[in-house]
Design a protein around this motif. Structure first.
Motif, PDB file in Angstrom:
ATOM      1  N   MET A   1     -51.841 -13.030 -18.419  1.00 41.34           N
ATOM      2  CA  MET A   1     -51.408 -12.467 -19.692  1.00 41.34           C
ATOM      3  C   MET A   1     -51.859 -11.014 -19.820  1.00 41.34           C
ATOM      4  O   MET A   1     -51.089 -10.133 -20.237  1.00 41.34           O
ATOM      5  N   ASP A   2     -53.091 -10.745 -19.470  1.00 40.91           N
ATOM      6  CA  ASP A   2     -53.619  -9.387 -19.554  1.00 40.91           C
ATOM      7  C   ASP A   2     -52.846  -8.457 -18.623  1.00 40.91           C
ATOM      8  O   ASP A   2     -52.478  -7.333 -19.009  1.00 40.91           O
ATOM      9  N   TYR A   3     -52.585  -8.914 -17.398  1.00 41.80           N
ATOM     10  CA  TYR A   3     -51.852  -8.086 -16.437  1.00 41.80           C
ATOM     11  C   TYR A   3     -50.460  -7.752 -16.951  1.00 41.80           C
ATOM     12  O   TYR A   3     -50.015  -6.590 -16.890  1.00 41.80           O
ATOM     13  N   GLN A   4     -49.739  -8.754 -17.447  1.00 42.48           N
ATOM     14  CA  GLN A   4     -48.382  -8.492 -17.925  1.00 42.48           C
ATOM     15  C   GLN A   4     -48.387  -7.611 -19.170  1.00 42.48           C
ATOM     16  O   GLN A   4     -47.515  -6.744 -19.325  1.00 42.48           O
ATOM     17  N   MET A   5     -49.358  -7.805 -20.042  1.00 44.88           N
ATOM     18  CA  MET A   5     -49.442  -6.951 -21.230  1.00 44.88           C
ATOM     19  C   MET A   5     -49.706  -5.495 -20.837  1.00 44.88           C
ATOM     20  O   MET A   5     -49.145  -4.570 -21.428  1.00 44.88           O
ATOM     21  N   ARG A   6     -50.571  -5.283 -19.852  1.00 43.80           N
ATOM     22  CA  ARG A   6     -50.865  -3.923 -19.391  1.00 43.80           C
ATOM     23  C   ARG A   6     -49.654  -3.304 -18.680  1.00 43.80           C
ATOM     24  O   ARG A   6     -49.473  -2.085 -18.703  1.00 43.80           O
TER      25      ARG A   6
ATOM     26  N   SER B   1     -32.964   8.152 -13.670  1.00 38.93           N
ATOM     27  CA  SER B   1     -34.193   8.932 -13.512  1.00 38.93           C
ATOM     28  C   SER B   1     -35.099   8.260 -12.492  1.00 38.93           C
ATOM     29  O   SER B   1     -34.697   7.325 -11.799  1.00 38.93           O
ATOM     30  N   GLY B   2     -36.343   8.724 -12.437  1.00 37.54           N
ATOM     31  CA  GLY B   2     -37.250   8.274 -11.393  1.00 37.54           C
ATOM     32  C   GLY B   2     -38.131   7.099 -11.724  1.00 37.54           C
ATOM     33  O   GLY B   2     -38.860   6.622 -10.858  1.00 37.54           O
ATOM     34  N   GLY B   3     -38.092   6.608 -12.947  1.00 33.85           N
ATOM     35  CA  GLY B   3     -38.902   5.440 -13.281  1.00 33.85           C
ATOM     36  C   GLY B   3     -40.177   5.782 -14.025  1.00 33.85           C
ATOM     37  O   GLY B   3     -40.401   6.925 -14.432  1.00 33.85           O
ATOM     38  N   VAL B   4     -41.031   4.776 -14.192  1.00 31.20           N
ATOM     39  CA  VAL B   4     -42.222   4.916 -15.029  1.00 31.20           C
ATOM     40  C   VAL B   4     -43.463   4.433 -14.279  1.00 31.20           C
ATOM     41  O   VAL B   4     -43.446   4.208 -13.075  1.00 31.20           O
ATOM     42  N   TRP B   5     -44.537   4.239 -15.008  1.00 28.23           N
ATOM     43  CA  TRP B   5     -45.877   3.976 -14.523  1.00 28.23           C
ATOM     44  C   TRP B   5     -46.097   2.530 -14.065  1.00 28.23           C
ATOM     45  O   TRP B   5     -45.326   1.632 -14.382  1.00 28.23           O
ATOM     46  N   HIS B   6     -47.204   2.324 -13.342  1.00 30.65           N
ATOM     47  CA  HIS B   6     -47.741   0.994 -13.038  1.00 30.65           C
ATOM     48  C   HIS B   6     -49.227   0.974 -13.389  1.00 30.65           C
ATOM     49  O   HIS B   6     -49.894   2.005 -13.332  1.00 30.65           O
ATOM     50  N   LYS B   7     -49.748  -0.187 -13.689  1.00 28.63           N
ATOM     51  CA  LYS B   7     -51.183  -0.405 -13.878  1.00 28.63           C
ATOM     52  C   LYS B   7     -51.631  -1.431 -12.824  1.00 28.63           C
ATOM     53  O   LYS B   7     -51.231  -2.593 -12.898  1.00 28.63           O
ATOM     54  N   PRO B   8     -52.417  -1.024 -11.832  1.00 25.45           N
ATOM     55  CA  PRO B   8     -52.787  -1.946 -10.747  1.00 25.45           C
ATOM     56  C   PRO B   8     -53.488  -3.202 -11.276  1.00 25.45           C
ATOM     57  O   PRO B   8     -54.234  -3.151 -12.244  1.00 25.45           O
ATOM     58  N   ARG B   9     -53.213  -4.319 -10.613  1.00 24.59           N
ATOM     59  CA  ARG B   9     -53.876  -5.568 -10.982  1.00 24.59           C
ATOM     60  C   ARG B   9     -55.358  -5.487 -10.633  1.00 24.59           C
ATOM     61  O   ARG B   9     -55.731  -5.033  -9.551  1.00 24.59           O
ATOM     62  N   LYS B  10     -56.198  -5.954 -11.549  1.00 32.48           N
ATOM     63  CA  LYS B  10     -57.639  -5.921 -11.356  1.00 32.48           C
ATOM     64  C   LYS B  10     -58.158  -7.289 -10.917  1.00 32.48           C
ATOM     65  O   LYS B  10     -57.534  -8.316 -11.220  1.00 32.48           O
TER      66      LYS B  10
END
Length: 455
Positions: free
Chosen positions: A239-244, A224-233
């Motif tokens: 830890m927060d970035y990897q958890m998101r 399939s085409g894959g899933v979402w990303h959450k941009p780094r803030k």
């Protein structure tokens, strides 16, 4: 299927091999009130209290399905690492109940989570579990072993999403806790929902009855085409970035062969009535190779070999704009089957003649059926479901496939299961560091077949 008889259910479980090692079908020899046993009820009006652990999309969906059963189910506690995810889930569940006009028989709120029953943080799950009869475990899979252990320790009835771990040490913990759950007669349903889908149940029962002979090969797909990303803030902790962005880190997800393709791999194990003795394959990053793609591959192609010498080929990939396929094909000595995901599927002989054709009689989602059956058993005081062992071994199958594609080696079941590679962080805290970290340019280390030690 929600109204199927105990005998039908008993025959299905016998055929599917889901229950092993003393799991019991039937009523418990005591009442909840007399025994003090947690989580068992005997009336549709009896309130079944549920704690939601993990408030993302799948947790929210599972909560909605639990609330849509015929029983008087209440969500009484919620827990998540992030407060915004908890609040979003709470609102979505509330909106769902309003839109569907779902109410308790006695008029009490189905979503009954006061502020002091909303728990946030890495240890929030323990407090939420203590308030409930049933727990829904739907955090990223890396947390599943510790959450499952705690739910069993607290003697809760359990629904837990797949996969149930991301490494071999986690699988071993789940297997040990599964034995304790059996001793305590705790119902455990794992969200490998094809086991609750009528088309799969019906067709695989016939495969096990010999309709297409011995299974000598097959292919399973999630392309399939894959899933979402959450941009780094800015100033966001690692830890927060990897958890998101949990999908892109192995300690949380286990790679998409584990988190997603496990569904199809699990069907192969179900059809074969066992688990592979070895596997080999390949994989890598062809199109998804940016800084925001973490450390996982974008494709895996694995050959799983079973004890009888037969091989099932497994393919999964995330390429946007390409051919998509999510299903399974199996070849027997007398015929073949494919398309069990479809409303109509057939067992077909090699002469082209149909052996058996199944047409779905209901549009009820298997996601709903698994909750319908679980909460029906709980309400009746029955011990019917012991999915954890099978869920753990199908998880181990997917992890073994990842080990093979990361290393480029042939991997055997026993060495995979006994691997000492522990992906989980040494410390869980927002200022603690996961084991996988970006380099100075922001890229994560990627496995290199032939060089990476993955077992």
């Amino acid at each position: 299927m929600a109204n199927e008889s105990n005998q039908d259910r008993r025959e299905f479980l016998k055929a599917s091999g889901l229950l092993t090692g003393g799991a019991i079908l039937g009523s418990l020899p005591f009442t909840a009130k007399a025994s003090g046993h947690p989580g068992y009820h005997f009336s549709v009006n009896d309130t079944i209290k549920v704690a939601l652990i993990g408030c993302g999309g799948r947790g929210t969906g599972a909560a909605q399905q639990a609330l849509s059963t015929k029983q008087n189910v209440q969500i009484v506690a919620m827990a998540d690492a992030f407060r915004d995810r908890l609040d979003e889930s709470y609102q979505n569940i509330s909106n769902f109940l309003t839109a569907k006009n779902i109410k308790s028989p006695d008029g009490s709120p189905k979503l009954n989570v006061p502020e002091d029953h909303k728990f946030v943080g890495f240890d929030a799950y323990k407090q939420a579990m203590a308030l409930a009869d049933v727990v829904i475990l739907a955090t990223p899979p890396g947390f599943r072993p510790s959450h499952f252990e705690e739910a069993v320790r607290q003697s809760k009835q359990i629904f837990m999403e797949k996969p149930v771990a991301t490494d071999a040490p986690g699988v071993r913990r789940v297997l040990a806790a599964a034995e304790e759950a059996k001793k305590k007669k705790l119902n455990v349903v794992v969200g490998l929902q094809r086991h609750y889908q009528p088309s799969y149940r019906e067709m695989i029962k016939r495969i096990h009855d010999g309709a297409i002979g011995d299974i000598i090969g097959g292919q399973v797909y999630w392309v399939s085409g894959g899933v979402w990303h959450k941009p780094r803030k800015p100033n966001q902790s690692e830890m927060d970035y990897q958890m998101r962005n949990w999908y892109y880190f192995n300690w949380l997800c286990g790679d998409h062969i584990n988190e997603q393709h496990i569904h199809n791999i699990d069907v192969a194990n179900w059809v074969k009535k066992g688990y592979p003795v070895s596997c080999q394959g390949t994989g890598g990053r062809q199109v998804r190779n940016g800084k925001d793609d973490g450390e996982i591959f974008d494709h895996h192609i694995i050959d799983f070999t079973y004890a009888d010498g037969s091989t099932i080929n497994s393919q999964c990939r995330h390429y946007e704009g390409t051919y998509s396929r999510v299903d399974e094909l199996f070849l027997g000595t007398k015929g073949k089957i494919e398309g069990m995901e479809k409303k109509t599927s057939s067992l077909v002989g090699y002469n082209g003649q149909p052996i058996y054709t199944y047409t779905a009689k209901t549009d009820i989602s298997p996601y709903q059926i698994e909750h319908d059956e679980l909460f029906d058993a709980i309400a009746k005081g029955q011990y019917k479901f012991a999915d954890a062992e099978h869920g753990a071994k199908s998880t181990m199958t997917a992890i073994m496939g990842r080990m093979a594609s990361y290393s480029g080696k042939t991997v055997k079941w026993e060495e995979a299961l006994n691997s000492q590679i522990d992906l989980f962080p040494t410390t869980l805290a927002w200022d603690a560091m996961p084991k996988s970290l970006p380099d100075k340019d922001g890229y994560y280390q990627i496995a290199v077949p032939g060089k990476t030690i993955a077992v």
